[in-house]
Design an enzyme around this catalytic site. Structure first.
Site, PDB file in Angstrom:
ATOM      1  NE  ARG A 189      -7.749  -7.880   0.901  1.00  0.00           N
ATOM      2  CZ  ARG A 189      -7.228  -7.136  -0.084  1.00  0.00           C
ATOM      3  NH1 ARG A 189      -6.141  -6.374   0.128  1.00  0.00           N
ATOM      4  NH2 ARG A 189      -7.788  -7.175  -1.285  1.00  0.00           N
ATOM      5  CE  LYS A 200      -4.414  -1.736   1.556  1.00  0.00           C
ATOM      6  NZ  LYS A 200      -5.480  -1.716   2.592  1.00  0.00           N
TER       7      LYS A 200
END
Ligand SMILES: Nc1nc2[nH]c(S[C@@H](C(=O)O)c3ccccc3)nc2c(=O)[nH]1
Length: 276
Positions: free
Chosen positions: A255, A221
């Protein structure tokens, strides 16, 4: 002390790796490599071999600026793939969706967990999740995916995210979702600046007070991309660092895109825990 937690009736004594299966053409991390059903199943097989416990199937990218997807399109992308995964492999499948119809049809096709970045706030989602009767992950997001990164602002990001999750848990329980079927997630990258994300990571252990499994989704991210000035595909090491920092603070589910590396890092962590 070793880890031990439940996702619904599924019991785990170690950190759990959730492998990401993007069935969208515009996902930020794999540059729009659109997976055909056959390619998707090969990717699933690979992630399972690499140590994934859960496969997170997503039919709509929720990154900033991503195009909205119709119910029909999202169903077409996800239902058959979920069914195929459950028929071929013995893993758990989570469906990454905010649409009640997609929840209903993918759970009917075998999905074991509903993973909703909108924390079941969309009309009908809470009722549908309660009807589906499967574990749900509720995640904090400020604003909407399309605009959430324009100017995220909090008086105190930690207490605001905590309060939101507490309230959503109460709403879920009030709607008939059993508390032991709920997973919480602070939502890294969803309406947060770089500093908000790192503050949440630095204090992630605070979320243990909810007494529920914590899911951390930091893989590749922008919190790492901005810090290091690197592209998503260059963020494996940073993502592993994030996962290790999170597991040391009590997070349970990770995740990730890089399943093998994350699974290895978490096994090193578990070995250290068992050696205390
Ligand atoms: N529970 C849970 N579900 C998730 N789905 C996604 S989408 C993600 C991406 O990988 O594209 C993404 C990346 C960048 C911005 C927004 C979304 N992130 C999570 C998460 O952090 N937690």
């Amino acid at each position: 002390m070793t880890i031990s937690f439940n996702i619904g009736s599924h019991q785990f004594q170690r950190p759990v790796v959730m492998g990401i299966l993007n069935l969208t053409p515009d996902s930020f991390s794999d540059g729009g490599s659109y997976l055909s059903p056959q390619q998707a199943l090969l990717r699933v097989e690979q992630m399972l071999e690499q140590g994934a416990d859960i496969i997170d199937v997503g039919g709509e990218s929720t990154r900033p600026g991503a195009a909205a997807v119709s119910v029909e399109e999202e169903l077409a992308r996800t239902v058959d793939v979920v069914a195929e995964i459950k028929q071929r492999f013995s893993c758990l499948v989570s469906i990454d969706t905010s649409k009640p119809e997609v929840m209903q049809q993918t759970v009917a096709a075998g999905a074991d967990i509903i993973n909703d970045v909108c924390a079941l706030e969309r009309p009908g989602a809470l009722q549908m999740a309660a009807e589906c009767g499967v574990p749900v992950c509720i995640m904090h997001m400020q604003g909407e995916p399309r605009s959430m990164q324009s100017n995220p602002h909090y008086e105190d990001v930690l207490s605001e995210v905590m309060t939101y999750l507490k309230q959503r848990v109460e709403s879920c329980v009030a709607a008939g979702i059993q508390r032991e079927n709920i997973i919480v997630d602070p939502g890294f990258g969803f309406g947060k600046t770089l500093d908000h994300n790192f503050k949440l990571l630095a204090h992630l252990s605070e979320f243990n007070q909810l007494g529920l499994p914590i899911l951390a989704g930091m893989s590749r991210k922008s919190m790492f991309g901005k810090l290091l000035d690197k592209k998503p595909t260059e963020l494996e090491a940073a993502s592993i660092a994030g996962a290790l920092i999170a597991v040391q603070q009590g997070a349970h589910i990770f995740r990730v895109h890089d399943v093998a590396a994350t699974a290895d890092a978490l096994r090193v962590y578990s070995k250290v825990q068992m050696s205390k």
